[in-house]
Design a protein around this motif. Structure first.
Motif, mmCIF file in Angstrom:
data_model
loop_
_atom_site.group_PDB
_atom_site.id
_atom_site.type_symbol
_atom_site.label_atom_id
_atom_site.label_comp_id
_atom_site.label_asym_id
_atom_site.label_seq_id
_atom_site.Cartn_x
_atom_site.Cartn_y
_atom_site.Cartn_z
ATOM 1 N N UNK A 56 13.104 21.734 86.931
ATOM 2 C CA UNK A 56 11.946 20.839 86.877
ATOM 3 C C UNK A 56 11.938 19.938 85.641
ATOM 4 N N UNK A 57 12.725 20.281 84.646
ATOM 5 C CA UNK A 57 12.784 19.427 83.455
ATOM 6 C C UNK A 57 14.183 18.845 83.315
ATOM 7 N N UNK A 58 14.228 17.552 83.126
ATOM 8 C CA UNK A 58 15.505 16.833 82.984
ATOM 9 C C UNK A 58 15.423 15.899 81.791
ATOM 10 N N UNK A 59 16.418 15.969 80.916
ATOM 11 C CA UNK A 59 16.589 14.879 79.955
ATOM 12 C C UNK A 59 17.448 13.879 80.705
ATOM 13 N N UNK A 60 16.780 12.867 81.285
ATOM 14 C CA UNK A 60 17.392 12.090 82.352
ATOM 15 C C UNK A 60 18.163 10.873 81.861
ATOM 16 N N UNK A 61 17.846 10.409 80.653
ATOM 17 C CA UNK A 61 18.482 9.163 80.197
ATOM 18 C C UNK A 61 18.244 8.978 78.711
ATOM 19 N N UNK A 62 18.949 8.009 78.177
ATOM 20 C CA UNK A 62 18.837 7.668 76.769
ATOM 21 C C UNK A 62 18.528 6.178 76.694
ATOM 22 N N UNK A 63 17.492 5.816 75.922
ATOM 23 C CA UNK A 63 17.134 4.401 75.803
ATOM 24 C C UNK A 63 17.800 3.811 74.567
ATOM 25 N N UNK A 64 19.047 3.433 74.763
ATOM 26 C CA UNK A 64 19.876 2.884 73.687
ATOM 27 C C UNK A 64 20.412 1.530 74.139
ATOM 28 N N UNK A 65 20.872 0.694 73.191
ATOM 29 C CA UNK A 65 21.419 -0.613 73.604
ATOM 30 C C UNK A 65 22.609 -0.415 74.556
ATOM 31 N N UNK A 66 22.605 -1.111 75.701
ATOM 32 C CA UNK A 66 23.686 -0.964 76.686
ATOM 33 C C UNK A 66 25.073 -1.239 76.108
ATOM 34 N N UNK A 67 25.164 -2.078 75.062
ATOM 35 C CA UNK A 67 26.495 -2.340 74.512
ATOM 36 C C UNK A 67 27.041 -1.104 73.800
ATOM 37 N N UNK A 68 26.135 -0.210 73.323
ATOM 38 C CA UNK A 68 26.585 1.032 72.692
ATOM 39 C C UNK A 68 26.916 2.107 73.727
ATOM 40 N N UNK A 69 26.072 2.217 74.735
ATOM 41 C CA UNK A 69 26.270 3.238 75.771
ATOM 42 C C UNK A 69 26.034 2.635 77.152
ATOM 43 N N UNK A 70 27.056 1.976 77.697
ATOM 44 C CA UNK A 70 26.876 1.344 79.017
ATOM 45 C C UNK A 70 26.482 2.349 80.106
ATOM 46 N N UNK A 71 26.778 3.643 79.862
ATOM 47 C CA UNK A 71 26.415 4.672 80.842
ATOM 48 C C UNK A 71 24.901 4.785 81.020
ATOM 49 N N UNK A 72 24.144 4.259 80.031
ATOM 50 C CA UNK A 72 22.693 4.441 80.058
ATOM 51 C C UNK A 72 21.938 3.150 80.384
ATOM 52 N N UNK A 73 22.659 2.157 80.894
ATOM 53 C CA UNK A 73 22.040 0.854 81.159
ATOM 54 C C UNK A 73 20.907 0.956 82.196
ATOM 55 N N UNK A 74 20.988 1.957 83.071
ATOM 56 C CA UNK A 74 19.997 2.113 84.139
ATOM 57 C C UNK A 74 18.918 3.143 83.786
ATOM 58 N N UNK A 75 18.697 3.381 82.493
ATOM 59 C CA UNK A 75 17.777 4.444 82.069
ATOM 60 C C UNK A 75 16.418 4.363 82.775
ATOM 61 N N UNK A 76 15.824 3.168 82.798
ATOM 62 C CA UNK A 76 14.483 3.041 83.386
ATOM 63 C C UNK A 76 14.498 3.359 84.877
ATOM 64 N N UNK A 77 15.561 2.921 85.559
ATOM 65 C CA UNK A 77 15.681 3.207 87.000
ATOM 66 C C UNK A 77 15.805 4.703 87.266
ATOM 67 N N UNK A 78 16.617 5.384 86.414
ATOM 68 C CA UNK A 78 16.805 6.826 86.607
ATOM 69 C C UNK A 78 15.489 7.559 86.376
ATOM 70 N N UNK A 79 14.759 7.140 85.341
ATOM 71 C CA UNK A 79 13.461 7.777 85.083
ATOM 72 C C UNK A 79 12.526 7.558 86.267
ATOM 73 N N UNK A 80 12.507 6.339 86.789
ATOM 74 C CA UNK A 80 11.637 6.053 87.948
ATOM 75 C C UNK A 80 12.043 6.905 89.143
ATOM 76 N N UNK A 81 13.333 7.012 89.382
ATOM 77 C CA UNK A 81 13.815 7.824 90.499
ATOM 78 C C UNK A 81 13.452 9.286 90.326
ATOM 79 N N UNK A 82 13.567 9.773 89.101
ATOM 80 C CA UNK A 82 13.231 11.170 88.819
ATOM 81 C C UNK A 82 11.744 11.419 89.057
ATOM 82 N N UNK A 83 10.932 10.465 88.588
ATOM 83 C CA UNK A 83 9.472 10.654 88.682
ATOM 84 C C UNK A 83 8.979 10.703 90.116
ATOM 85 N N UNK A 84 9.790 10.239 91.036
ATOM 86 C CA UNK A 84 9.410 10.291 92.448
ATOM 87 C C UNK A 84 9.476 11.725 93.005
#
Lengths: 315, 315
Positions: B42-70
């Protein structure tokens, strides 16, 4: 400050090799043994005295014991499943003989081909033979499948406690509990060790945990807290049980020594030299998967090497 | 008998993915998340809000959080290294924001590009922004390299305790200690957690251990004994720290859940379904080495599945 000593028994030469298909040459076994001896390891479960047709890997048991005994300060443990094996183990000059007894009736029949009662009677015969032969050899009852069994599942704790009691009555100097198949968890380990300690006192010492399900070191920590100070381990996590499908890997000696030395215990082992021994083992067993983490990850930057004082490489 | 509950925070989607070279598609992240949610996580550290140029893996952070919250009943943790990231994390609807602060000054400069004092000031700014924005979001100070650092080596315990104190004064709701590089041992863990607990009380909760040197689960056991009931873990042991060479792998979620459930704790997680999720993860990351043991070894024959009651798959 004097550090609390902990004894490591390297069992890879027995428990590690017995599960392999390949037969390792005697000279290679002795190179392995010498490399760990250089690192400060002083106790080895070096061989198993079983019929060569059952375990061809152990056909040179007496030679390996003789080779081990040539090294200074060494204490040689061997495994013997029955009186015949124990007689050979005594004659070879074992300092400690481990007689395995299964806590699980189903595992006992499959692995040792005896009921538990018959195993205890055999243990009594071994102790008498030792006494009558004038040997000073220590006889340990190794209680396998003490935490569960792949054949029968759960093993009632009452039965484990009773079996330990019977072994001590039969003349065993020590009882040790073994998680042969990697089923144990720290809560169970604390419960069962506490119960057996109540009846065995200091005659309960060894701990033999497999890391099959990842809990090997956590289980070691659990019994360390109860005052247990002797642990079986296998270099590179080699090991398993031929009659326990899926069981593979004792706790890796190098990871256990890392945990203990980091915590401030004194194993007398030089971890750098032990990792060298692990690398030698990898070359002796090409293609063999080794387990354990510290050999690949390396020691922490600030790791205190002042522990490494007893080993000949630093003498 | 009511079982003692333990909370697992799945951090693989953040700590696991951030070290990979590949960028995992958002849809795959959500499939992973949904599979663990089905298992009862039930608990997920789902993403990191960092500059995409530093961590391109986290560019979709807001989308992942929105998907999780559903997903029903979910609590979404996110990581934010600074005020800018925290503002985005707040706006995205994070339930908990973890602000990482390095206990090691050297690691702090290399990883977060701030001194420790500057990190604490940033934490204070984040807490003020949260309050001024009217958010109810919990702010956790994640104390990384609390047990040592690959750059500077040892990290004095006094400095860790002082940093925790500063974080609480700056307004953090919680402090959690992280062994970012897998240096910790159970004795050190007990010592430092006890000291921080003395000043933080129940505001010390999380535990974040890497299994780089094999002691991850033993360290979890050590703090479990001190009453810690919230643990970070990563499915398949995925994880590491991009600025800590050699660091790889959080404790594997499935192995930690196996340990806890075996010991009689209630994680609310169906271990069979969690192992299914691990197998899905393996297909989502072809060629990626996964760690952990229980998925390959399988559950003990007598494993008590009556624990598996909270998960939707059994509802």
């Amino acid at each position: 400050m004097t550090k609390d000593p902990v004894t490591i028994v390297e069992v890879g030469l027995r428990d590690g090799l017995q599960i392999l298909d390949r037969v390792v040459p005697t000279a290679d076994k002795l190179r392995w043994l010498e490399a760990e001896h250089r690192a400060g390891v002083r106790r080895f479960e070096a061989a198993s005295f079983v019929p060569p047709r059952l375990l061809p890997q152990m056909v040179d048991a007496a030679e390996v014991v003789a080779g081990a005994r040539a090294l200074p300060g060494i204490v040689v443990h061997t495994l013997a499943p029955n009186l015949k094996g124990a007689m050979a183990a005594l004659a070879a000059g074992s300092d400690v003989i481990v007689l395995p007894l299964s806590a699980s009736e189903a595992h006992s029949r499959a692995n040792i081909r005896k009921t538990r009662e018959e195993s205890v009677e055999e243990l009594a015969r071994v102790c008498r033979a030792r006494d009558e032969g004038g040997y000073k050899t220590r006889i340990d009852a190794g209680i396998s499948t003490a935490f569960g069994c792949t054949i029968q599942g759960a093993v009632p704790e009452d039965e484990v406690v009773r079996l330990c009691e019977s072994c001590l009555e039969a003349g065993a100097d020590r009882v040790a509990l073994a998680d042969t198949v990697g089923y144990a968890n720290p809560a169970q380990v604390r419960r069962l060790y506490s119960r057996v300690k109540d009846i065995a006192g200091d005659r309960l010492q060894g701990a033999h945990f497999h890391d099959t399900r990842g809990l090997g070191l956590a289980n070691c920590l659990a019994v360390l807290d109860l005052g247990i100070r002797e642990f079986d381990a296998s270099l590179g996590g080699l090991g398993g049980c031929p009659h326990a499908p899926g069981a593979s890997g004792n706790v890796a000696t190098e990871d256990l020594v890392f945990m203990l030395e980091s915590m401030g215990f004194d194993t007398g082992i030089d971890l750098d030299a032990l990792i060298e021994a692990q690398r030698l083992l990898a070359t002796l067993l090409p293609g063999q998967t080794l387990h354990g983490k510290i050999a690949a990850a390396g020691l922490p930057k600030h790791f205190d090497r002042s522990h490494f004082h007893r080993s000949p490489v630093h003498a």
